[in-house]
Design a protein around this motif. Structure first.
Motif, PDB file in Angstrom:
ATOM      1  N   ARG A  17      -2.038 -15.742   8.327  1.00 20.57           N
ATOM      2  CA  ARG A  17      -1.186 -14.611   8.692  1.00 20.57           C
ATOM      3  C   ARG A  17      -1.783 -13.337   8.117  1.00 20.57           C
ATOM      4  NH1 ARG A  17       5.341 -13.920   7.780  1.00 20.57           N
ATOM      5  NH2 ARG A  17       5.473 -12.034   9.001  1.00 20.57           N
ATOM      6  N   TYR A  18      -1.704 -12.263   8.892  1.00 19.60           N
ATOM      7  CA  TYR A  18      -2.160 -10.950   8.447  1.00 19.60           C
ATOM      8  C   TYR A  18      -1.355  -9.925   9.220  1.00 19.60           C
ATOM      9  CZ  TYR A  18      -5.440  -7.519   6.599  1.00 19.60           C
ATOM     10  OH  TYR A  18      -6.006  -6.480   5.903  1.00 19.60           O
ATOM     11  N   ASP A  19      -0.212  -9.510   8.660  1.00 20.52           N
ATOM     12  CA  ASP A  19       0.719  -8.637   9.374  1.00 20.52           C
ATOM     13  C   ASP A  19       1.222  -7.512   8.475  1.00 20.52           C
ATOM     14  OD1 ASP A  19       0.880 -10.073  11.895  1.00 20.52           O
ATOM     15  OD2 ASP A  19       1.952 -11.624  10.779  1.00 20.52           O
ATOM     16  N   TYR A  20       1.306  -6.314   9.059  1.00 15.62           N
ATOM     17  CA  TYR A  20       1.798  -5.137   8.364  1.00 15.62           C
ATOM     18  C   TYR A  20       3.269  -4.878   8.707  1.00 15.62           C
ATOM     19  CZ  TYR A  20      -3.052  -3.970   7.346  1.00 15.62           C
ATOM     20  OH  TYR A  20      -4.340  -3.989   6.886  1.00 15.62           O
ATOM     21  N   PHE A  21       4.021  -4.392   7.699  1.00 17.35           N
ATOM     22  CA  PHE A  21       5.430  -4.051   7.861  1.00 17.35           C
ATOM     23  C   PHE A  21       5.716  -2.763   7.101  1.00 17.35           C
ATOM     24  CE2 PHE A  21       5.002  -8.588   8.179  1.00 17.35           C
ATOM     25  CZ  PHE A  21       5.743  -8.907   9.304  1.00 17.35           C
ATOM     26  N   ILE A  22       6.740  -2.038   7.530  1.00 15.06           N
ATOM     27  CA  ILE A  22       7.143  -0.807   6.855  1.00 15.06           C
ATOM     28  C   ILE A  22       8.539  -1.024   6.275  1.00 15.06           C
ATOM     29  CG2 ILE A  22       7.644   1.642   7.132  1.00 15.06           C
ATOM     30  CD1 ILE A  22       5.618   1.538   9.513  1.00 15.06           C
ATOM     31  N   THR A  49       5.291   3.495   2.062  1.00 16.60           N
ATOM     32  CA  THR A  49       4.688   2.218   1.707  1.00 16.60           C
ATOM     33  C   THR A  49       4.560   1.349   2.946  1.00 16.60           C
ATOM     34  OG1 THR A  49       5.511   2.283  -0.553  1.00 16.60           O
ATOM     35  CG2 THR A  49       5.015   0.110   0.323  1.00 16.60           C
ATOM     36  N   VAL A  50       3.471   0.595   2.996  1.00 15.30           N
ATOM     37  CA  VAL A  50       3.270  -0.420   4.031  1.00 15.30           C
ATOM     38  C   VAL A  50       3.060  -1.746   3.308  1.00 15.30           C
ATOM     39  CG1 VAL A  50       1.703  -1.256   5.823  1.00 15.30           C
ATOM     40  CG2 VAL A  50       2.336   1.146   5.757  1.00 15.30           C
ATOM     41  N   LEU A  51       3.749  -2.775   3.768  1.00 17.55           N
ATOM     42  CA  LEU A  51       3.612  -4.114   3.216  1.00 17.55           C
ATOM     43  C   LEU A  51       2.684  -4.922   4.106  1.00 17.55           C
ATOM     44  CD1 LEU A  51       4.365  -6.683   1.576  1.00 17.55           C
ATOM     45  CD2 LEU A  51       6.391  -6.857   3.062  1.00 17.55           C
ATOM     46  N   LEU A  52       1.681  -5.527   3.514  1.00 20.05           N
ATOM     47  CA  LEU A  52       0.813  -6.473   4.206  1.00 20.05           C
ATOM     48  C   LEU A  52       1.164  -7.861   3.714  1.00 20.05           C
ATOM     49  CD1 LEU A  52      -1.642  -7.465   5.873  1.00 20.05           C
ATOM     50  CD2 LEU A  52      -3.043  -6.988   3.846  1.00 20.05           C
ATOM     51  N   ILE A  53       1.527  -8.753   4.623  1.00 25.12           N
ATOM     52  CA  ILE A  53       1.705 -10.162   4.287  1.00 25.12           C
ATOM     53  C   ILE A  53       0.456 -10.874   4.768  1.00 25.12           C
ATOM     54  CG2 ILE A  53       3.084 -12.243   4.611  1.00 25.12           C
ATOM     55  CD1 ILE A  53       5.512 -10.441   5.032  1.00 25.12           C
ATOM     56  N   ASP A  54      -0.273 -11.449   3.824  1.00 26.67           N
ATOM     57  CA  ASP A  54      -1.603 -12.009   4.042  1.00 26.67           C
ATOM     58  C   ASP A  54      -1.590 -13.452   3.531  1.00 26.67           C
ATOM     59  OD1 ASP A  54      -4.362 -12.145   4.498  1.00 26.67           O
ATOM     60  OD2 ASP A  54      -4.875 -11.048   2.674  1.00 26.67           O
ATOM     61  N   SER A  55      -1.680 -14.435   4.421  1.00 23.92           N
ATOM     62  CA  SER A  55      -1.614 -15.849   4.026  1.00 23.92           C
ATOM     63  C   SER A  55      -2.909 -16.570   4.362  1.00 23.92           C
ATOM     64  CB  SER A  55      -0.454 -16.552   4.733  1.00 23.92           C
ATOM     65  OG  SER A  55       0.779 -16.008   4.325  1.00 23.92           O
ATOM     66  N   TYR A 109       0.868  -1.183   0.000  1.00 25.70           N
ATOM     67  CA  TYR A 109       0.000   0.000   0.000  1.00 25.70           C
ATOM     68  C   TYR A 109       0.898   1.224   0.000  1.00 25.70           C
ATOM     69  CZ  TYR A 109      -3.864  -3.031   1.443  1.00 25.70           C
ATOM     70  OH  TYR A 109      -4.826  -3.999   1.503  1.00 25.70           O
ATOM     71  N   THR A 110       0.721   2.107  -0.986  1.00 27.46           N
ATOM     72  CA  THR A 110       1.547   3.301  -1.085  1.00 27.46           C
ATOM     73  C   THR A 110       0.658   4.538  -1.113  1.00 27.46           C
ATOM     74  OG1 THR A 110       3.225   2.078  -2.304  1.00 27.46           O
ATOM     75  CG2 THR A 110       3.327   4.473  -2.434  1.00 27.46           C
ATOM     76  N   GLY A 111       1.069   5.535  -0.337  1.00 28.97           N
ATOM     77  CA  GLY A 111       0.340   6.793  -0.279  1.00 28.97           C
ATOM     78  C   GLY A 111       1.312   7.949  -0.160  1.00 28.97           C
ATOM     79  N   ALA A 163      -0.246   5.640   4.218  1.00 30.29           N
ATOM     80  CA  ALA A 163      -0.231   4.177   4.247  1.00 30.29           C
ATOM     81  C   ALA A 163      -0.089   3.675   5.689  1.00 30.29           C
ATOM     82  CB  ALA A 163       0.889   3.632   3.372  1.00 30.29           C
ATOM     83  N   ARG A 164       0.768   4.332   6.436  1.00 30.18           N
ATOM     84  CA  ARG A 164       0.943   3.940   7.839  1.00 30.18           C
ATOM     85  C   ARG A 164      -0.326   4.231   8.648  1.00 30.18           C
ATOM     86  NH1 ARG A 164       6.185   3.976  11.199  1.00 30.18           N
ATOM     87  NH2 ARG A 164       5.370   3.302  13.190  1.00 30.18           N
ATOM     88  N   LYS A 165      -0.972   5.367   8.378  1.00 25.46           N
ATOM     89  CA  LYS A 165      -2.229   5.697   9.067  1.00 25.46           C
ATOM     90  C   LYS A 165      -3.312   4.670   8.739  1.00 25.46           C
ATOM     91  CE  LYS A 165      -1.121  10.595   9.071  1.00 25.46           C
ATOM     92  NZ  LYS A 165      -1.338  11.855   8.358  1.00 25.46           N
ATOM     93  N   PHE A 166      -3.349   4.216   7.491  1.00 27.78           N
ATOM     94  CA  PHE A 166      -4.285   3.168   7.081  1.00 27.78           C
ATOM     95  C   PHE A 166      -4.061   1.904   7.904  1.00 27.78           C
ATOM     96  CE2 PHE A 166      -4.346  -0.739   4.511  1.00 27.78           C
ATOM     97  CZ  PHE A 166      -5.711  -0.886   4.303  1.00 27.78           C
ATOM     98  N   ALA A 167      -2.807   1.449   7.980  1.00 25.78           N
ATOM     99  CA  ALA A 167      -2.495   0.229   8.728  1.00 25.78           C
ATOM    100  C   ALA A 167      -2.828   0.401  10.206  1.00 25.78           C
ATOM    101  CB  ALA A 167      -1.023  -0.145   8.547  1.00 25.78           C
ATOM    102  N   GLU A 168      -2.537   1.570  10.754  1.00 22.76           N
ATOM    103  CA  GLU A 168      -2.861   1.831  12.156  1.00 22.76           C
ATOM    104  C   GLU A 168      -4.366   1.788  12.386  1.00 22.76           C
ATOM    105  OE1 GLU A 168      -0.869   5.569  12.767  1.00 22.76           O
ATOM    106  OE2 GLU A 168       1.069   4.601  13.143  1.00 22.76           O
ATOM    107  N   GLU A 169      -5.153   2.337  11.450  1.00 24.40           N
ATOM    108  CA  GLU A 169      -6.604   2.295  11.605  1.00 24.40           C
ATOM    109  C   GLU A 169      -7.145   0.883  11.407  1.00 24.40           C
ATOM    110  OE1 GLU A 169     -10.725   4.515  10.264  1.00 24.40           O
ATOM    111  OE2 GLU A 169      -8.807   5.497   9.835  1.00 24.40           O
TER     112      GLU A 169
END
Length: 108
Positions: free
Chosen positions: A40-45, A52-58, A9-11, A16-22
């Protein structure tokens, strides 16, 4: 076999970080983690890209991912992406249930 989807996710201006925090503070991320088949559902910067925030979604399998995509949470997710005006890049991986020669490089 499991599926892993990396969503970038890029903003701008930290959106992007505000999105992940919300996603975390609103409980949407926790609800997704509780869905049947979510592994798995985890956010990384990324260190080299603070916008950009990376979401790893398994997911256990395609059926579980399809059920997630049909869930009510997808609209909440879409609304938040719109709120923060995010753009996405997606990578998709399928796991292989075979021993890997890479094991010798992994320190446990």
């Amino acid at each position: 076999m499991s599926l892993t989807v990396n969503l970038y996710y890029t903003g701008t201006n930290g959106s992007a970080r505000k999105f992940a925090e919300e996603m975390e503070s609103s409980g949407v991320a926790a609800a997704i983690r509780d869905e049947d088949g979510n592994e798995r559902y985890d956010y990384f910067i990324p260190m080299n890209d603070p916008e950009t925030v990376l979401l790893i979604d398994s997911w256990r399998d395609q059926q579980a991912l399809d059920a997630h995509h049909a869930s009510k949470m997808m609209q909440q997710l879409a609304d938040l992406r719109d709120k923060y005006d995010l753009h996405m890049h997606v990578e998709r991986y399928v796991s292989v249930d075979e021993p890997s020669s890479d094991e010798r490089f992994i320190r446990k």
